[in-house]
Design a protein around this motif. Structure first.
Motif, PDB file in Angstrom:
ATOM      1  N   THR A 106       0.831  -1.206   0.000  1.00  0.00           N
ATOM      2  CA  THR A 106       0.000   0.000   0.000  1.00  0.00           C
ATOM      3  C   THR A 106       0.866   1.257   0.000  1.00  0.00           C
ATOM      4  OG1 THR A 106      -0.137  -0.010   2.416  1.00  0.00           O
ATOM      5  CG2 THR A 106      -1.925  -1.109   1.197  1.00  0.00           C
ATOM      6  N   VAL A 107       0.219   2.386  -0.267  1.00  0.00           N
ATOM      7  CA  VAL A 107       0.901   3.683  -0.312  1.00  0.00           C
ATOM      8  C   VAL A 107       0.076   4.691   0.481  1.00  0.00           C
ATOM      9  CG1 VAL A 107       1.817   5.500  -1.809  1.00  0.00           C
ATOM     10  CG2 VAL A 107       1.681   3.150  -2.659  1.00  0.00           C
ATOM     11  N   ALA A 108       0.742   5.498   1.301  1.00  0.00           N
ATOM     12  CA  ALA A 108       0.076   6.632   1.948  1.00  0.00           C
ATOM     13  C   ALA A 108       0.169   7.804   0.977  1.00  0.00           C
ATOM     14  CB  ALA A 108       0.746   6.968   3.271  1.00  0.00           C
ATOM     15  N   GLY A 109      -0.931   8.088   0.284  1.00  0.00           N
ATOM     16  CA  GLY A 109      -0.925   9.112  -0.756  1.00  0.00           C
ATOM     17  C   GLY A 109      -1.915  10.221  -0.479  1.00  0.00           C
ATOM     18  N   TYR A 110      -1.907  11.218  -1.347  1.00  0.00           N
ATOM     19  CA  TYR A 110      -2.780  12.383  -1.197  1.00  0.00           C
ATOM     20  C   TYR A 110      -3.752  12.490  -2.373  1.00  0.00           C
ATOM     21  CZ  TYR A 110       0.347  14.316   2.412  1.00  0.00           C
ATOM     22  OH  TYR A 110       1.084  14.524   3.551  1.00  0.00           O
ATOM     23  N   THR A 111      -5.001  12.822  -2.042  1.00  0.00           N
ATOM     24  CA  THR A 111      -5.964  13.216  -3.071  1.00  0.00           C
ATOM     25  C   THR A 111      -6.405  14.646  -2.768  1.00  0.00           C
ATOM     26  OG1 THR A 111      -7.812  12.349  -1.776  1.00  0.00           O
ATOM     27  CG2 THR A 111      -6.860  10.902  -3.446  1.00  0.00           C
ATOM     28  N   TYR A 112      -7.141  15.231  -3.699  1.00  0.00           N
ATOM     29  CA  TYR A 112      -7.622  16.593  -3.491  1.00  0.00           C
ATOM     30  C   TYR A 112      -9.125  16.618  -3.686  1.00  0.00           C
ATOM     31  CZ  TYR A 112      -7.734  21.656  -3.422  1.00  0.00           C
ATOM     32  OH  TYR A 112      -7.994  22.960  -3.067  1.00  0.00           O
ATOM     33  N   GLY A 113      -9.843  17.166  -2.694  1.00  0.00           N
ATOM     34  CA  GLY A 113     -11.305  17.230  -2.768  1.00  0.00           C
ATOM     35  C   GLY A 113     -11.838  18.570  -2.310  1.00  0.00           C
ATOM     36  N   LYS A 114     -13.121  18.594  -1.957  1.00  0.00           N
ATOM     37  CA  LYS A 114     -13.779  19.845  -1.556  1.00  0.00           C
ATOM     38  C   LYS A 114     -13.138  20.463  -0.315  1.00  0.00           C
ATOM     39  CE  LYS A 114     -18.254  18.547  -3.517  1.00  0.00           C
ATOM     40  NZ  LYS A 114     -19.657  18.158  -3.228  1.00  0.00           N
ATOM     41  N   LYS A 115     -12.581  19.612   0.552  1.00  0.00           N
ATOM     42  CA  LYS A 115     -11.963  20.110   1.784  1.00  0.00           C
ATOM     43  C   LYS A 115     -10.448  20.257   1.655  1.00  0.00           C
ATOM     44  CE  LYS A 115     -15.568  18.274   4.818  1.00  0.00           C
ATOM     45  NZ  LYS A 115     -15.874  17.396   5.978  1.00  0.00           N
ATOM     46  N   GLY A 116      -9.962  20.206   0.428  1.00  0.00           N
ATOM     47  CA  GLY A 116      -8.526  20.370   0.208  1.00  0.00           C
ATOM     48  C   GLY A 116      -7.800  19.038   0.133  1.00  0.00           C
ATOM     49  N   TRP A 117      -6.548  19.034   0.547  1.00  0.00           N
ATOM     50  CA  TRP A 117      -5.715  17.837   0.460  1.00  0.00           C
ATOM     51  C   TRP A 117      -6.076  16.840   1.555  1.00  0.00           C
ATOM     52  CZ3 TRP A 117      -2.857  16.762  -3.648  1.00  0.00           C
ATOM     53  CH2 TRP A 117      -2.488  17.816  -4.487  1.00  0.00           C
ATOM     54  N   LEU A 118      -6.159  15.572   1.174  1.00  0.00           N
ATOM     55  CA  LEU A 118      -6.530  14.505   2.110  1.00  0.00           C
ATOM     56  C   LEU A 118      -5.562  13.339   1.944  1.00  0.00           C
ATOM     57  CD1 LEU A 118      -8.672  13.450   4.159  1.00  0.00           C
ATOM     58  CD2 LEU A 118      -9.893  12.484   2.187  1.00  0.00           C
ATOM     59  N   ARG A 119      -5.028  12.864   3.067  1.00  0.00           N
ATOM     60  CA  ARG A 119      -4.090  11.734   3.032  1.00  0.00           C
ATOM     61  C   ARG A 119      -4.850  10.435   3.282  1.00  0.00           C
ATOM     62  NH1 ARG A 119       0.961   9.924   6.289  1.00  0.00           N
ATOM     63  NH2 ARG A 119       2.529   9.690   4.647  1.00  0.00           N
ATOM     64  N   LYS A 120      -4.667   9.465   2.395  1.00  0.00           N
ATOM     65  CA  LYS A 120      -5.386   8.194   2.488  1.00  0.00           C
ATOM     66  C   LYS A 120      -4.455   7.044   2.097  1.00  0.00           C
ATOM     67  CE  LYS A 120      -9.434   8.030   0.518  1.00  0.00           C
ATOM     68  NZ  LYS A 120     -10.458   8.196  -0.551  1.00  0.00           N
ATOM     69  N   THR A 121      -4.961   5.827   2.290  1.00  0.00           N
ATOM     70  CA  THR A 121      -4.207   4.636   1.889  1.00  0.00           C
ATOM     71  C   THR A 121      -4.684   4.164   0.521  1.00  0.00           C
ATOM     72  OG1 THR A 121      -3.908   3.965   4.189  1.00  0.00           O
ATOM     73  CG2 THR A 121      -3.609   2.269   2.509  1.00  0.00           C
ATOM     74  N   PHE A 122      -3.727   3.845  -0.341  1.00  0.00           N
ATOM     75  CA  PHE A 122      -4.019   3.404  -1.704  1.00  0.00           C
ATOM     76  C   PHE A 122      -3.233   2.134  -2.026  1.00  0.00           C
ATOM     77  CE2 PHE A 122      -4.788   7.951  -1.711  1.00  0.00           C
ATOM     78  CZ  PHE A 122      -5.966   8.071  -2.441  1.00  0.00           C
ATOM     79  N   PRO A 123      -3.657   1.414  -3.065  1.00  0.00           N
ATOM     80  CA  PRO A 123      -2.860   0.264  -3.509  1.00  0.00           C
ATOM     81  C   PRO A 123      -1.651   0.741  -4.311  1.00  0.00           C
ATOM     82  CG  PRO A 123      -4.723   0.565  -4.976  1.00  0.00           C
ATOM     83  CD  PRO A 123      -4.878   1.593  -3.875  1.00  0.00           C
ATOM     84  N   LEU A 124      -0.661  -0.109  -4.463  1.00  0.00           N
ATOM     85  CA  LEU A 124       0.442   0.208  -5.368  1.00  0.00           C
ATOM     86  C   LEU A 124      -0.142   0.442  -6.764  1.00  0.00           C
ATOM     87  CD1 LEU A 124       3.141  -2.412  -4.277  1.00  0.00           C
ATOM     88  CD2 LEU A 124       3.162   0.039  -3.820  1.00  0.00           C
ATOM     89  N   PRO A 125       0.360   1.431  -7.490  1.00  0.00           N
ATOM     90  CA  PRO A 125      -0.288   1.836  -8.746  1.00  0.00           C
ATOM     91  C   PRO A 125       0.011   0.918  -9.929  1.00  0.00           C
ATOM     92  CG  PRO A 125       1.635   3.190  -8.332  1.00  0.00           C
ATOM     93  CD  PRO A 125       1.492   2.293  -7.131  1.00  0.00           C
ATOM     94  N   ASN A 126      -0.835   1.055 -10.956  1.00  0.00           N
ATOM     95  CA  ASN A 126      -0.546   0.416 -12.247  1.00  0.00           C
ATOM     96  C   ASN A 126       0.536   1.184 -12.992  1.00  0.00           C
ATOM     97  OD1 ASN A 126      -3.947   0.133 -12.162  1.00  0.00           O
ATOM     98  ND2 ASN A 126      -2.771  -1.730 -12.498  1.00  0.00           N
ATOM     99  N   VAL A 127       0.438   2.524 -12.913  1.00  0.00           N
ATOM    100  CA  VAL A 127       1.350   3.402 -13.655  1.00  0.00           C
ATOM    101  C   VAL A 127       1.755   4.578 -12.776  1.00  0.00           C
ATOM    102  CG1 VAL A 127       0.667   2.846 -16.029  1.00  0.00           C
ATOM    103  CG2 VAL A 127      -0.721   4.444 -14.702  1.00  0.00           C
ATOM    104  N   ILE A 128       2.961   5.106 -13.031  1.00  0.00           N
ATOM    105  CA  ILE A 128       3.500   6.193 -12.206  1.00  0.00           C
ATOM    106  C   ILE A 128       3.975   7.337 -13.091  1.00  0.00           C
ATOM    107  CG2 ILE A 128       5.271   6.869 -10.516  1.00  0.00           C
ATOM    108  CD1 ILE A 128       4.665   3.236 -10.861  1.00  0.00           C
ATOM    109  N   TYR A 129       3.615   8.561 -12.680  1.00  0.00           N
ATOM    110  CA  TYR A 129       4.098   9.785 -13.321  1.00  0.00           C
ATOM    111  C   TYR A 129       5.173  10.369 -12.405  1.00  0.00           C
ATOM    112  CZ  TYR A 129       3.653  14.413 -15.636  1.00  0.00           C
ATOM    113  OH  TYR A 129       3.870  15.584 -16.324  1.00  0.00           O
ATOM    114  N   PRO A 130       6.465  10.186 -12.720  1.00  0.00           N
ATOM    115  CA  PRO A 130       7.527  10.626 -11.802  1.00  0.00           C
ATOM    116  C   PRO A 130       7.797  12.122 -11.911  1.00  0.00           C
ATOM    117  CG  PRO A 130       8.491   9.526 -13.701  1.00  0.00           C
ATOM    118  CD  PRO A 130       7.003   9.530 -13.911  1.00  0.00           C
TER     119      PRO A 130
END
Length: 454
Positions: free
Chosen positions: A145-169
């Motif tokens: 898993t990865v501790a990553g960030y998404t962006y929503g109505k309340k701003g930046w949110l840290r959540k747990t995600f699976p390892l990705p299919n593709v990565i933009y470095p």
């Protein structure tokens, strides 16, 4: 024809933990039968669920699971996602990770790139991707898993995600930090761009293409400082450039002094222009040690670039792959160096100008201007294609091109981590937005979610 379709995720608290309820139209699109057991793949994780089919005609293209299964699938209720079927089961998303350096700045977890990432994430979510930004150091390898960030109505949110299919470095260190890259590739993840490549290696690769040799300035790797003097016997001035690095940092211009023995030089430190002269080659070398350090350098003939208000001008072309994996030119803009500068970089105080305006001010012949633009397009795409044959598949490049006072076109350098700010400086907001959407389209293609049969 696409090999994937879109669905809306939903929660149904009455469903067992191991059941997924599909509307009939979605089940038929995916070729699924009731009671069929299917593997659902989300990034590099998967779980097996039993299919149930809802016969109602009112609901369209919906997939419902109970809250626990929704969390395991990393989905959010009432959001749209992509889904495709292959011999291994069903694949959701795809899952896209944007790797970057994390900042301590409040409200900007990724520093100056935070707004750019916000736009990337919004574009990706609109395409049905499960996307997040993350630091390579936030990967939990044992859990996958990865501790990553998404962006929503309340701003930046840290959540747990699976390892990705593709990565933009997008992290600065990705040129040298290959450890996490190798580990992700080992589990099946694919990268948008290969590791950064230096100026000397770029020159050697492009020189092998006979269609590009006439666009390359004479360039030598400095092994002995006498090479600088030899180049100055051929050209009135030369540029010394570090083989790695960007934003015009640590670049030096050297010329022979007029009517007197010795050399003149110029460079910038912290946006401060520094000029000097040296009576001999050895004194020149010692004078430049402050800026050169122990870095590897190339020496290159100076191109007599076009000028605007007596400031040098070059062209930045952003070439990107589309959702079919083909190269396109997204946009181009001129960069005008600040007064007295030897580089045109925006980060060093440069400004943006429209290419048409620059060409109109320098060349009266409309056909000549059209030929220059045609050559710029050719050089940008051909250099990208040539480079990726050696360094590996790439999704975008910022190609810097010079135009001299006769109208000849010259290759300057490529950047695998290109900025887009110059498009805003010339008022091309649509180009800037397109430049944000294109990586997410290509990442979807890279993950095997194709929009069109090739």
């Amino acid at each position: 024809m696409s090999n994937y379709t879109m669905f809306t995720a939903a929660v149904n608290t009455r469903l067992p933990d191991s059941t997924v309820l599909l509307t009939r139209d979605l089940a038929e699109t995916l070729g699924l039968q009731g009671s069929e057991q299917v593997h659902f793949h989300v990034g590099q994780t998967s779980c097996k669920l039993t299919v149930a089919i809802r016969n109602s005609d009112k609901l369209k293209m919906k997939l419902a699971v109970n809250p626990g299964a929704l969390k395991r699938l990393f989905l959010q209720a009432e959001k749209n996602y992509g889904i495709k079927k292959d011999m291994h089961g069903l694949h959701l998303g795809p899952v896209v990770g944007i790797s970057a350096d994390v900042s301590n700045e409040k409200g900007k977890p990724f520093g100056n790139q935070s707004f750019f990432f916000q736009q990337l994430l919004q574009a990706g979510e609109a395409m049905g991707e499960i996307c997040y930004a993350f630091s390579p150091y936030s990967i939990n390898w044992s859990k996958g898993t990865v501790a990553g960030y998404t962006y929503g109505k309340k701003g930046w949110l840290r959540k747990t995600f699976p390892l990705p299919n593709v990565i933009y470095p997008r992290e600065r260190a990705y040129a040298v930090n290959h450890t996490y890259r190798r580990r992700l590739e080992k589990v099946g993840a694919r990268f948008f761009n290969p590791p950064l490549v230096g100026k000397w290696e770029t020159y050697l690769i492009l020189k092998k293409n006979p269609d590009l040799t006439s666009y390359l300035p004479d360039t030598k790797l400095i092994k002995n400082f006498s090479q600088v003097d030899l180049m100055l016997k051929k050209y009135k001035a030369v540029y010394l450039k570090p083989t790695t690095g960007s934003k015009g940092k640590n670049i030096i211009r050297v010329s022979k002094r007029k009517n007197i023995a010795g050399y003149e030089y110029q460079y910038e430190i912290n946006n401060l222009i520094i000029k000097g002269n040296a009576p001999s080659l050895s004194r020149l070398q010692s004078s430049l040690r402050r800026v050169m350090g122990n870095r590897s350098y190339i020496v290159q003939e100076q191109i007599d670039l076009l000028r605007l208000n007596n400031n040098i001008v070059d062209v930045r072309i952003l070439v990107q792959k589309n959702d079919r994996g083909d190269w396109e030119t997204t946009g181009m803009a001129c960069r005008q160096g600040k007064r007295g500068s030897i580089t045109s970089n925006i980060s060093s105080g440069g400004s943006g100008r429209k290419l048409d305006m620059v060409l109109n001010q320098n060349f009266d012949d409309e056909n000549h201007r059209a030929r220059i633009i045609e050559e710029i397009y050719f050089l940008a795409i051909e250099s990208a294609k040539t480079l990726e044959k050696t360094i590996g598949p790439a999704g975008e490049m910022g190609v810097d091109i010079g135009i001299d006072k006769s109208g000849a076109v010259w290759f300057i350098e490529t950047n695998l981590r290109p900025a887009r700010h110059v498009f805003l400086l010339i008022g091309e907001q649509d180009t800037r937005l397109r430049s944000v959407e294109m990586p997410m389209l290509y990442l979807r293609y890279l993950a095997g979610f194709t929009s069109k049969e090739r």
